[in-house]
Write a protein that holds these residues in place. Structure first.
Motif, PDB file in Angstrom:
ATOM      1  N   SER A  59       0.843  -1.197   0.000  1.00 14.68           N
ATOM      2  CA  SER A  59       0.000   0.000   0.000  1.00 14.68           C
ATOM      3  C   SER A  59       0.878   1.248   0.000  1.00 14.68           C
ATOM      4  N   PRO A  60       0.590   2.231  -0.856  1.00 16.36           N
ATOM      5  CA  PRO A  60       1.463   3.413  -0.991  1.00 16.36           C
ATOM      6  C   PRO A  60       1.533   4.315   0.236  1.00 16.36           C
ATOM      7  N   ASP A  61       0.850   3.964   1.322  1.00 20.86           N
ATOM      8  CA  ASP A  61       0.863   4.851   2.485  1.00 20.86           C
ATOM      9  C   ASP A  61       2.016   4.577   3.456  1.00 20.86           C
ATOM     10  N   PHE A  62       2.967   3.697   3.074  1.00 19.59           N
ATOM     11  CA  PHE A  62       4.086   3.447   3.975  1.00 19.59           C
ATOM     12  C   PHE A  62       5.069   4.626   3.933  1.00 19.59           C
ATOM     13  N   ALA A  63       5.845   4.769   5.013  1.00 17.17           N
ATOM     14  CA  ALA A  63       6.785   5.886   5.098  1.00 17.17           C
ATOM     15  C   ALA A  63       7.930   5.692   4.110  1.00 17.17           C
ATOM     16  N   PRO A  64       8.379   6.778   3.450  1.00 19.37           N
ATOM     17  CA  PRO A  64       9.488   6.659   2.504  1.00 19.37           C
ATOM     18  C   PRO A  64      10.731   6.036   3.118  1.00 19.37           C
ATOM     19  N   ASP A  65      10.934   6.225   4.415  1.00 16.13           N
ATOM     20  CA  ASP A  65      12.103   5.646   5.086  1.00 16.13           C
ATOM     21  C   ASP A  65      12.117   4.129   5.036  1.00 16.13           C
ATOM     22  N   HIS A  66      10.954   3.523   4.752  1.00 12.28           N
ATOM     23  CA  HIS A  66      10.866   2.065   4.765  1.00 12.28           C
ATOM     24  C   HIS A  66      10.958   1.436   3.376  1.00 12.28           C
ATOM     25  N   ILE A  67      11.244   2.234   2.358  1.00 11.64           N
ATOM     26  CA  ILE A  67      11.360   1.677   1.005  1.00 11.64           C
ATOM     27  C   ILE A  67      12.404   0.568   0.974  1.00 11.64           C
ATOM     28  N   ASN A  72      11.467  -8.456   0.412  1.00 11.59           N
ATOM     29  CA  ASN A  72      11.269  -9.215  -0.816  1.00 11.59           C
ATOM     30  C   ASN A  72      12.410 -10.216  -1.020  1.00 11.59           C
ATOM     31  N   THR A  73      13.640  -9.760  -0.799  1.00 10.22           N
ATOM     32  CA  THR A  73      14.796 -10.659  -0.928  1.00 10.22           C
ATOM     33  C   THR A  73      14.722 -11.782   0.108  1.00 10.22           C
ATOM     34  N   GLU A 104       6.925  -4.504  -6.684  1.00 10.10           N
ATOM     35  CA  GLU A 104       6.528  -3.306  -7.426  1.00 10.10           C
ATOM     36  C   GLU A 104       5.934  -2.306  -6.447  1.00 10.10           C
ATOM     37  N   LEU A 105       6.554  -1.131  -6.344  1.00  9.83           N
ATOM     38  CA  LEU A 105       6.054  -0.090  -5.451  1.00  9.83           C
ATOM     39  C   LEU A 105       5.383   1.008  -6.267  1.00  9.83           C
ATOM     40  N   TYR A 106       4.346   1.600  -5.707  1.00  8.12           N
ATOM     41  CA  TYR A 106       3.549   2.620  -6.395  1.00  8.12           C
ATOM     42  C   TYR A 106       3.547   3.909  -5.597  1.00  8.12           C
ATOM     43  N   ASP A 107       3.428   5.039  -6.305  1.00  7.08           N
ATOM     44  CA  ASP A 107       3.332   6.318  -5.602  1.00  7.08           C
ATOM     45  C   ASP A 107       1.906   6.849  -5.570  1.00  7.08           C
ATOM     46  N   SER A 108       0.953   6.032  -6.063  1.00  5.08           N
ATOM     47  CA  SER A 108      -0.454   6.441  -5.989  1.00  5.08           C
ATOM     48  C   SER A 108      -1.343   5.218  -5.820  1.00  5.08           C
ATOM     49  N   PHE A 109      -2.432   5.398  -5.072  1.00  2.00           N
ATOM     50  CA  PHE A 109      -3.397   4.318  -4.881  1.00  2.00           C
ATOM     51  C   PHE A 109      -4.096   3.983  -6.194  1.00  2.00           C
ATOM     52  N   GLU A 110      -4.359   5.004  -6.998  1.00  2.00           N
ATOM     53  CA  GLU A 110      -5.116   4.797  -8.236  1.00  2.00           C
ATOM     54  C   GLU A 110      -4.400   3.840  -9.185  1.00  2.00           C
ATOM     55  N   ARG A 117      -6.558  -4.797 -10.330  1.00  2.41           N
ATOM     56  CA  ARG A 117      -7.720  -5.261 -11.094  1.00  2.41           C
ATOM     57  C   ARG A 117      -7.312  -5.924 -12.409  1.00  2.41           C
ATOM     58  N   GLU A 118      -6.139  -5.586 -12.911  1.00  2.00           N
ATOM     59  CA  GLU A 118      -5.651  -6.206 -14.145  1.00  2.00           C
ATOM     60  C   GLU A 118      -4.876  -7.494 -13.881  1.00  2.00           C
ATOM     61  N   GLY A 119      -4.879  -7.952 -12.629  1.00  2.65           N
ATOM     62  CA  GLY A 119      -4.254  -9.222 -12.287  1.00  2.65           C
ATOM     63  C   GLY A 119      -2.743  -9.185 -12.193  1.00  2.65           C
ATOM     64  N   LYS A 120      -2.176  -8.014 -11.936  1.00  4.65           N
ATOM     65  CA  LYS A 120      -0.724  -7.877 -11.906  1.00  4.65           C
ATOM     66  C   LYS A 120      -0.137  -7.993 -10.501  1.00  4.65           C
ATOM     67  N   VAL A 121      -0.961  -8.355  -9.526  1.00  2.00           N
ATOM     68  CA  VAL A 121      -0.506  -8.458  -8.134  1.00  2.00           C
ATOM     69  C   VAL A 121      -0.889  -9.825  -7.568  1.00  2.00           C
ATOM     70  N   ASP A 122       0.079 -10.486  -6.920  1.00  2.00           N
ATOM     71  CA  ASP A 122      -0.173 -11.809  -6.336  1.00  2.00           C
ATOM     72  C   ASP A 122      -0.097 -11.805  -4.813  1.00  2.00           C
ATOM     73  N   LEU A 123       0.648 -10.863  -4.260  1.00  2.36           N
ATOM     74  CA  LEU A 123       0.802 -10.757  -2.811  1.00  2.36           C
ATOM     75  C   LEU A 123       0.874  -9.274  -2.481  1.00  2.36           C
ATOM     76  N   ILE A 124       0.063  -8.823  -1.507  1.00  3.87           N
ATOM     77  CA  ILE A 124       0.002  -7.389  -1.225  1.00  3.87           C
ATOM     78  C   ILE A 124      -0.153  -7.121   0.261  1.00  3.87           C
ATOM     79  N   TYR A 125       0.618  -6.151   0.740  1.00  4.29           N
ATOM     80  CA  TYR A 125       0.439  -5.603   2.080  1.00  4.29           C
ATOM     81  C   TYR A 125      -0.504  -4.424   1.900  1.00  4.29           C
TER      82      TYR A 125
END
Length: 248
Positions: free
Chosen positions: A8-16, A23-24, A37-43, A50-58
């Protein structure tokens, strides 16, 4: 082909970096290729989900509802001792000492994180404020919400409490919180999609033992977490029902 992990894009930048370490760590422990894959927007993230590009998500609680009810994801784990709460804050120079001091016509800085925005709006009700008598300024992330307050371009801002607490000390010193929610049962969730189903048991075992060994603890620390807890289907359904009720 690697499975895809996102956050979810709401994590703090310090935790990138922490999420890349995670992941490793998962790839080594599970013995499977995983792409982060990290995103800078929820949209954009929701579009790829919805396009099936995610298999595991926090995922944040709002998106957990969509993932479980619409897309067949399964809630597996939740962060230990970390509930999602909402903070309403103002600039330290603001004359407001409580939510009730905010006036009609106030400009509210927020993000497109629906559960945080919804809780913020609920807490504004004590000041007789709602969509009809405030101006809402929607920004990409909580750092921008804070900067908008400090520039005097908004009267108050909505923050995920964790995001507020993880802002730099300098930024936080220029703001003051008016109120924080205390629900205690809403939190982010790690969800697995259909393609991850065969790895669920190994994933649960790996995450539950992370805090028991040094490498795992270091990864957790870089993510801003202390550990993981199993999330039952009943707990998942209760939280999703609560979120749906708040947002509706």
């Amino acid at each position: 082909m690697p499975l895809n992990l996102t956050v979810s894009p709401d994590f703090a930048p310090d935790h990138i970096s922490g999420w890349f370490y995670f992941n490793t760590y998962l790839q080594r422990q599970l013995g499977i290729p995983i792409h982060l894959e990290l995103y800078d927007s929820f949209e954009k993230q929701r579009q790829d989900i919805r396009e099936g590009k995610v298999d595991l998500i926090y995922a944040n609680p709002y998106d957990a509802s969509m993932l479980v009810r619409e897309l067949g994801f399964k809630a597996l784990m939740k962060p230990a001792h970390k509930a999602d709460e909402t903070v309403i804050a103002v600039s330290v120079s603001s004359p407001c000492g409580s939510v009730e001091d905010l006036q009609p016509g106030s400009v509210i800085a927020t993000t497109d994180d629906p559960d945080v925005h919804t809780m913020g709006m609920i807490m504004l009700e004590s000041a007789d404020l709602d969509d009809s008598n405030i101006q809402v300024k929607t920004l990409k992330n909580y750092v921008l919400v804070a900067k908008t307050l400090l520039k005097g371009e908004a009267d108050a801002g909505f923050f995920l409490k964790q995001a507020y607490d993880e802002l730099s000390e300098l930024i936080r010193s220029e703001m003051k919180p008016l109120v924080s929610s205390q629900i205690g049962v809403i939190h982010h969730v790690l969800l697995a999609g259909p393609a991850f189903q065969s790895h669920e048991d190994a994933l649960k075992s790996t995450l539950l033992s992370m805090a028991d060994e040094e490498k795992g603890r270091n990864v957790l620390q870089n993510m801003g977490l202390v550990g993981w807890e199993l999330m039952s289907e009943e707990d998942s359904e209760f939280m999703i029902d609560l979120i749906d009720t708040l947002i509706d």
